[in-house]
Scaffold this motif. Sequence first.
Motif, mmCIF file in Angstrom:
data_model
loop_
_atom_site.group_PDB
_atom_site.id
_atom_site.type_symbol
_atom_site.label_atom_id
_atom_site.label_comp_id
_atom_site.label_asym_id
_atom_site.label_seq_id
_atom_site.Cartn_x
_atom_site.Cartn_y
_atom_site.Cartn_z
ATOM 1 N N THR A 199 0.899 -1.306 0.020
ATOM 2 C CA THR A 199 -0.026 -0.005 -0.071
ATOM 3 C C THR A 199 0.801 1.192 0.067
ATOM 4 O OG1 THR A 199 -0.046 -0.259 2.211
ATOM 5 C CG2 THR A 199 -1.904 -0.941 1.306
ATOM 6 N N MET A 218 -4.781 7.275 0.857
ATOM 7 C CA MET A 218 -5.758 5.950 1.378
ATOM 8 C C MET A 218 -6.269 5.852 2.717
ATOM 9 S SD MET A 218 -4.495 2.092 1.006
ATOM 10 C CE MET A 218 -4.349 1.711 -0.299
ATOM 11 N N MET A 246 0.438 4.466 -6.317
ATOM 12 C CA MET A 246 0.357 4.713 -4.708
ATOM 13 C C MET A 246 1.792 5.510 -4.274
ATOM 14 S SD MET A 246 -1.849 4.738 -2.744
ATOM 15 C CE MET A 246 -3.215 3.887 -3.651
#
Lengths: 226, 270
Positions: free
Chosen positions: A20, B75, B1
């Motif tokens: 992530t 996020m 990301m």
Amino acid sequence: MAHQTEVSHHAPEEEHPTSTGINNRKLLMWVFLSSDCLFFGSLIATYMVYRGQSLVGPYPVDIIDVPITTISTFVLLCSSFAMVRALAATNENRQGAILFWLLMTAFLGAIFIGFQVYEFNLFRSEGLRIDTNLFGSTFFTLTGFHGAHVTLGIVWLLGLAWVAKKGRLGPKTALDVELAGLYWHFVDIVWIVIFTLLYLIGGFDTGPAGDPSLVPHSITGFLGLI
Amino acid sequence: MSSDHGVHESRHPTLKQYVIIAIFLFAITIVEFVIILPEDFRGQGWTIAPLAILSAIKFAAVIFFYMHLKFDNRMLTWVFLGGLALGFAVVLALVGLFASWTPSPRAFAEDHAKPCTLDHELGGCLEDRPKAAPEPVDPVDQPPSEEGRTEIDPEEPPAPGGLVEIGRQVFITGTGQGAATPCVTCHTVGGVPEAVGLLGPDLSHIGTEAATRQPGVSAEDYIAQSIRDPESFIAEGVDRATPGLMLTAITAGLADEDVDALVAFLMAQQ
């Protein structure tokens, strides 16, 4: 995870690449806080559903004291400011300041809890217990769980202060402070919601036989004391 | 990301920004308090919208700056706002299903609720005690009370009630000496409209009750001593703050004559 052995034990959070791009501990903390929104959301919903449904007093207007709770709200806001100072000091590696601001945050949190203990005691002496009516049940459950969160935060902060005292907090371990800060600020924003809902909006709810003449009393009485 | 590696310096607000946010949060809280300060505004439906908006602004300021979501990976914002939205949906759904948006009691509560006059000696409501005095609020014992209702000016010469009336005025307005709040701030006395305090024991029937409190102590002495030093006697069943909140006679600026007058007034509360 083949690189794990090469990673410095001082700064695991800086070295692990994650899918992530976010440190896993930090992501976990945010997911936890996100789920805690549901927890408090349920308790708040319960309070709202049962609002105005108590069949016996005391009703909110009889005992809620907005001025005192405004002060404790200020204290909690101050503690959030102390918390951001603690994190800034950690990033700048100012050891004395880290310890000072961590202890200050915990101290202000403890004052907030002190206000809550005083308030709960006063309510109890005025006849509102958790089993008195729906107001008592929902009020004490919601504010009690919030108080438990604050208390846990204080323990966490004191633990960090202990680590800081040993000089083990600094830019490389700033995430340890940051995670505690996220938790602490979250507890603060939950209180922002509770304060608005239970005190500023719901604090003047009367019972079906409520006497509106009692409304000004808590505020004028308080102003008379200072 | 995007990765947050190596951007430690830039992703936190500066001290100046933190201070500005802190002042901002304080200011909003003061505005909220001011909104509900006028008696007429309290509990009014229209206050809900501004209060909710102000607290939402505070909420956003804390999560975006103190919790630096604004400077962090996007996020995280979605993870948190997702949970927040779900929690909000839970509140909306439950309230929509089971409650109304108005604070007024719904029909069932309206029909079944019991009135409540707080009883500070035993806790709970006076109405719950069938053996309690028949009329908790009854000014029958106070023939001259009609005058006291409108004239509470301590400058006035004593009314016909004599010592009782002087005591009544001390009870309501204090003596003006010391840093004291008058008795009515904390004590309820039936028949005295100013006396609706909730913190201390209800003194509506203290004239009769005082005689039975302490063996060997007369009712007058019991009351006088309780005024001079509130810690002297604690009536059975009283659930009280520790340390006690009541001022001693000296702190309250009460002279001996004031205490005598108060005793006379309270002895008349049969």
